[in-house]
Design a protein around this motif. Structure first.
Motif, PDB file in Angstrom:
ATOM      1  N   LEU A 232      20.750   0.988   1.296  1.00  0.00           N
ATOM      2  CA  LEU A 232      20.751   1.783   2.528  1.00  0.00           C
ATOM      3  C   LEU A 232      21.835   2.853   2.491  1.00  0.00           C
ATOM      4  CD1 LEU A 232      20.176  -0.862   5.358  1.00  0.00           C
ATOM      5  CD2 LEU A 232      18.680   1.043   4.765  1.00  0.00           C
ATOM      6  N   TYR A 233      22.981   2.502   1.937  1.00  0.00           N
ATOM      7  CA  TYR A 233      24.108   3.440   1.793  1.00  0.00           C
ATOM      8  C   TYR A 233      23.687   4.654   0.981  1.00  0.00           C
ATOM      9  CZ  TYR A 233      29.027   4.723   0.737  1.00  0.00           C
ATOM     10  OH  TYR A 233      30.241   5.355   0.618  1.00  0.00           O
ATOM     11  N   LEU A 234      23.000   4.413  -0.148  1.00  0.00           N
ATOM     12  CA  LEU A 234      22.571   5.524  -0.988  1.00  0.00           C
ATOM     13  C   LEU A 234      21.487   6.355  -0.316  1.00  0.00           C
ATOM     14  CD1 LEU A 234      22.565   4.053  -4.607  1.00  0.00           C
ATOM     15  CD2 LEU A 234      24.395   5.173  -3.334  1.00  0.00           C
ATOM     16  N   LEU A 235      20.599   5.704   0.416  1.00  0.00           N
ATOM     17  CA  LEU A 235      19.579   6.454   1.154  1.00  0.00           C
ATOM     18  C   LEU A 235      20.239   7.334   2.211  1.00  0.00           C
ATOM     19  CD1 LEU A 235      16.785   3.738   1.583  1.00  0.00           C
ATOM     20  CD2 LEU A 235      16.783   5.689   0.019  1.00  0.00           C
ATOM     21  N   ASP A 236      21.280   6.830   2.865  1.00  0.00           N
ATOM     22  CA  ASP A 236      22.032   7.623   3.842  1.00  0.00           C
ATOM     23  C   ASP A 236      22.720   8.815   3.180  1.00  0.00           C
ATOM     24  OD1 ASP A 236      21.294   5.980   5.906  1.00  0.00           O
ATOM     25  OD2 ASP A 236      23.141   4.790   5.891  1.00  0.00           O
ATOM     26  N   LEU A 280      39.502  -7.544 -11.197  1.00  0.00           N
ATOM     27  CA  LEU A 280      40.279  -6.358 -10.840  1.00  0.00           C
ATOM     28  C   LEU A 280      39.454  -5.083 -11.025  1.00  0.00           C
ATOM     29  CD1 LEU A 280      43.816  -7.222 -12.259  1.00  0.00           C
ATOM     30  CD2 LEU A 280      43.105  -7.155  -9.851  1.00  0.00           C
ATOM     31  N   LEU A 281      38.628  -5.049 -12.056  1.00  0.00           N
ATOM     32  CA  LEU A 281      37.726  -3.907 -12.243  1.00  0.00           C
ATOM     33  C   LEU A 281      36.678  -3.859 -11.133  1.00  0.00           C
ATOM     34  CD1 LEU A 281      37.242  -3.974 -16.122  1.00  0.00           C
ATOM     35  CD2 LEU A 281      38.432  -2.222 -14.769  1.00  0.00           C
ATOM     36  N   THR A 282      36.317  -5.021 -10.611  1.00  0.00           N
ATOM     37  CA  THR A 282      35.404  -5.073  -9.470  1.00  0.00           C
ATOM     38  C   THR A 282      36.045  -4.457  -8.235  1.00  0.00           C
ATOM     39  OG1 THR A 282      34.383  -7.092 -10.324  1.00  0.00           O
ATOM     40  CG2 THR A 282      34.037  -6.602  -7.994  1.00  0.00           C
ATOM     41  N   ALA A 283      37.329  -4.737  -8.031  1.00  0.00           N
ATOM     42  CA  ALA A 283      38.054  -4.137  -6.911  1.00  0.00           C
ATOM     43  C   ALA A 283      38.044  -2.615  -7.022  1.00  0.00           C
ATOM     44  CB  ALA A 283      39.488  -4.661  -6.871  1.00  0.00           C
ATOM     45  N   LEU A 284      38.270  -2.098  -8.227  1.00  0.00           N
ATOM     46  CA  LEU A 284      38.199  -0.656  -8.458  1.00  0.00           C
ATOM     47  C   LEU A 284      36.813  -0.123  -8.117  1.00  0.00           C
ATOM     48  CD1 LEU A 284      39.250   2.065  -9.573  1.00  0.00           C
ATOM     49  CD2 LEU A 284      38.591   1.248 -11.866  1.00  0.00           C
ATOM     50  N   ARG A 285      35.802  -0.858  -8.511  1.00  0.00           N
ATOM     51  CA  ARG A 285      34.422  -0.447  -8.240  1.00  0.00           C
ATOM     52  C   ARG A 285      34.166  -0.290  -6.742  1.00  0.00           C
ATOM     53  NH1 ARG A 285      29.152  -4.316  -9.311  1.00  0.00           N
ATOM     54  NH2 ARG A 285      27.530  -2.757  -8.853  1.00  0.00           N
ATOM     55  N   VAL A 292      34.193   7.840  -2.973  1.00  0.00           N
ATOM     56  CA  VAL A 292      33.568   8.943  -3.714  1.00  0.00           C
ATOM     57  C   VAL A 292      32.124   8.651  -4.116  1.00  0.00           C
ATOM     58  CG1 VAL A 292      35.652  10.037  -4.623  1.00  0.00           C
ATOM     59  CG2 VAL A 292      34.680   8.053  -5.814  1.00  0.00           C
ATOM     60  N   ALA A 293      31.398   7.885  -3.302  1.00  0.00           N
ATOM     61  CA  ALA A 293      30.007   7.548  -3.643  1.00  0.00           C
ATOM     62  C   ALA A 293      29.086   8.756  -3.604  1.00  0.00           C
ATOM     63  CB  ALA A 293      29.485   6.471  -2.697  1.00  0.00           C
ATOM     64  N   ASN A 294      29.514   9.833  -2.947  1.00  0.00           N
ATOM     65  CA  ASN A 294      28.682  11.050  -2.900  1.00  0.00           C
ATOM     66  C   ASN A 294      28.781  11.866  -4.189  1.00  0.00           C
ATOM     67  OD1 ASN A 294      31.345  11.698  -2.433  1.00  0.00           O
ATOM     68  ND2 ASN A 294      30.902  13.289  -0.917  1.00  0.00           N
ATOM     69  N   ASN A 295      29.663  11.445  -5.121  1.00  0.00           N
ATOM     70  CA  ASN A 295      29.785  12.102  -6.425  1.00  0.00           C
ATOM     71  C   ASN A 295      28.945  11.325  -7.437  1.00  0.00           C
ATOM     72  OD1 ASN A 295      30.730  12.717  -9.109  1.00  0.00           O
ATOM     73  ND2 ASN A 295      32.525  13.704  -8.211  1.00  0.00           N
ATOM     74  N   PRO A 296      27.825  11.906  -7.912  1.00  0.00           N
ATOM     75  CA  PRO A 296      26.917  11.161  -8.799  1.00  0.00           C
ATOM     76  C   PRO A 296      27.598  10.626 -10.053  1.00  0.00           C
ATOM     77  CG  PRO A 296      25.841  13.152  -8.002  1.00  0.00           C
ATOM     78  CD  PRO A 296      27.270  13.239  -7.576  1.00  0.00           C
ATOM     79  N   HIS A 361      28.330   3.969   9.664  1.00  0.00           N
ATOM     80  CA  HIS A 361      29.565   4.672  10.047  1.00  0.00           C
ATOM     81  C   HIS A 361      30.816   3.958   9.521  1.00  0.00           C
ATOM     82  CE1 HIS A 361      27.255   7.372  12.544  1.00  0.00           C
ATOM     83  NE2 HIS A 361      26.741   6.356  13.221  1.00  0.00           N
ATOM     84  N   GLY A 362      30.700   2.672   9.256  1.00  0.00           N
ATOM     85  CA  GLY A 362      31.852   1.927   8.759  1.00  0.00           C
ATOM     86  C   GLY A 362      31.780   1.634   7.275  1.00  0.00           C
ATOM     87  N   ALA A 363      30.993   2.430   6.538  1.00  0.00           N
ATOM     88  CA  ALA A 363      30.790   2.169   5.107  1.00  0.00           C
ATOM     89  C   ALA A 363      32.098   2.203   4.319  1.00  0.00           C
ATOM     90  CB  ALA A 363      29.803   3.179   4.530  1.00  0.00           C
ATOM     91  N   GLU A 364      32.931   3.239   4.547  1.00  0.00           N
ATOM     92  CA  GLU A 364      34.184   3.354   3.797  1.00  0.00           C
ATOM     93  C   GLU A 364      35.104   2.173   4.084  1.00  0.00           C
ATOM     94  OE1 GLU A 364      38.044   6.351   3.308  1.00  0.00           O
ATOM     95  OE2 GLU A 364      36.184   7.104   4.200  1.00  0.00           O
ATOM     96  N   GLN A 365      35.213   1.805   5.335  1.00  0.00           N
ATOM     97  CA  GLN A 365      36.070   0.680   5.703  1.00  0.00           C
ATOM     98  C   GLN A 365      35.553  -0.622   5.083  1.00  0.00           C
ATOM     99  OE1 GLN A 365      35.987  -0.316   9.859  1.00  0.00           O
ATOM    100  NE2 GLN A 365      37.820  -1.597   9.757  1.00  0.00           N
ATOM    101  N   THR A 366      34.240  -0.814   5.094  1.00  0.00           N
ATOM    102  CA  THR A 366      33.650  -2.051   4.587  1.00  0.00           C
ATOM    103  C   THR A 366      33.907  -2.214   3.094  1.00  0.00           C
ATOM    104  OG1 THR A 366      31.896  -1.848   6.257  1.00  0.00           O
ATOM    105  CG2 THR A 366      31.547  -3.422   4.473  1.00  0.00           C
ATOM    106  N   PHE A 367      33.688  -1.158   2.314  1.00  0.00           N
ATOM    107  CA  PHE A 367      33.906  -1.249   0.873  1.00  0.00           C
ATOM    108  C   PHE A 367      35.398  -1.323   0.528  1.00  0.00           C
ATOM    109  CE2 PHE A 367      29.455   0.282   0.237  1.00  0.00           C
ATOM    110  CZ  PHE A 367      29.047  -0.730  -0.618  1.00  0.00           C
TER     111      PHE A 367
END
Length: 389
Positions: A232-236, A280-285, A292-296, A361-367
């Protein structure tokens, strides 16, 4: 392909690979797209999170009940086949019901039977390859291939048809899984009479196992936003369904590659440090998805980290459980791992993600919160001796 005459024959190992393909292929259908399906049915993000949490609760008690049945009866393969049949039957209820509670009940019932499958597949495979990490990795990677194929296919079906496509694809995959399990052979595992009266409690009640469970639960909690809302995030963000499928597939392709090297990496670094580094790499992910999910290009890189988020953490966890519990408590050990990590951790993660998501609207906070949770997952293992894992 000829029917297997022995549990250790190449044909049986191929069937085990196909079983993984369909089992994790179903994850490729449901985990990314169940939120899309529910959104198409008019569910809010809070309701989606609550539904994910409620059906995940079935993964708390379910694995242990099935594992006790498998260990007591000594017929793990029959438990696997029964679980596959009942999973297909109960999942098919989604074609006939609608509304929050009806769908929640049918999917939770499916999840209860679904939990019978993986511990038996894992135990059966590890017994068929004598616990050899490299051979296990080569069979297990077909689960990742199934995930890739079904994720891409289902994403395309959503674009071509509608958000209802995942349930049709899922039903077909589950039926295929059941048919495949009917062809499997199981090795005879001799019972050790000296362990007959030994309780599993002496294995559970140790600091190292508690630390492992805490780490697994926190890691799966951090996955709540990804499992519930990534598509859903990517569709948004204006990515198409097919693009979403490819992005998810890129992550699992990286997982396939890492599985081929899993045995060597675990042998070199050890279970503990493989888990710490991977988490720890998962945390970075998760943090990259937050900001920066809008950067392909960055999004592709973050998806490639799935090789560590799931691939290496799963392979290392399986090695730990197999050697820690041995054959006597194999199914119950797998079940505790699933019920606490994926059950409790997954349920809390799904509910929390739905609460903070707020229709996107809370996507950044959630991730971001997911990233913090993953850091604590890694920290919980730092105090465990590498020799104990």
């Amino acid at each position: 392909m000829p029917l297997p005459k022995s549990a250790f024959s190449n044909s049986n190992l191929i069937l085990l690979a196909i079983t993984y393909l369909f089992y994790f292929g179903q994850f490729g259908v449901l985990m990314p797209y169940l939120g899309v399906f529910l959104d198409g049915r008019g569910f809010s993000s809070t309701e989606i999170g609550e539904l994910f949490a409620l059906i995940t609760v079935a993964r708390i008690a379910g694995p242990n009940l099935w594992a006790i049945l498998a260990d007591k009866s000594g017929r793990a393969l029959r438990v696997l086949q029964l679980g596959a049949l009942l999973t297909f039957a109960t999942f098919s209820l989604v074609f006939y019901v609608d509304g929050f509670w009806a769908l929640t009940f049918s999917l939770a019932l499916m999840m209860m039977f679904w939990t019978a499958i993986l511990p038996q597949i894992e135990g059966l495979t590890l017994n068929c390859v004598y616990g050899h990490a490299s051979r296990y990795g080569r069979i297990r990677l077909w689960g990742s291939i199934g995930y890739i194929l079904l994720t891409i296919f289902t994403g395309k079906m959503i674009d071509v048809f509608s958000s209802e496509a995942p349930i049709y694809v899922g039903a077909l995959v589950l039926f295929s899984l059941f048919v495949t399990t009917l062809l499997l052979k199981a090795p005879k595992v001799e019972k050790n009479s000296s362990q007959a009266s030994v309780s599993i409690w002496h294995k559970i009640n140790t600091p190292v196992f508690y630390a492992f469970l805490l780490s697994v639960a926190l890691l799966q909690l951090s996955f709540g936003a990804y499992y519930g809302f990534f598509a859903l995030y990517l569709l948004d963000l204006d990515y198409s369904g097919q693009a979403t499928g490819w992005l998810i597939a890129i992550g699992v392709l990286a997982e396939v590659i890492i599985f081929l090297q899993a045995g060597k990496l675990i042998k070199y670094f050890g279970v503990k440090w493989i888990l710490v580094i991977s988490i720890l790499l998962t945390a970075l992910r998760w943090y990259l998805l937050a900001v920066v999910a809008n950067n392909p290009a960055i999004l592709v890189f973050s998806q490639m980290l799935h090789a560590f988020s799931f691939g290496m953490t799963h392979a290392a966890s399986m090695q730990f459980i197999h050697h820690y519990f041995g054959n006597r408590f194999q199914s119950q050990g797998q079940a505790i791992y699933l019920s606490v990590g994926f059950g409790i951790g997954g349920a809390v993660g799904g509910y929390g993600a739905g609460y903070f998501w707020q229709q996107g609207h809370g996507a950044e906070q959630t991730f971001t919160l997911a990233a913090i949770t993953a850091v604590f997952s890694a920290i919980s293992l730092l105090f465990v001796s590498s020799k104990r894992m």
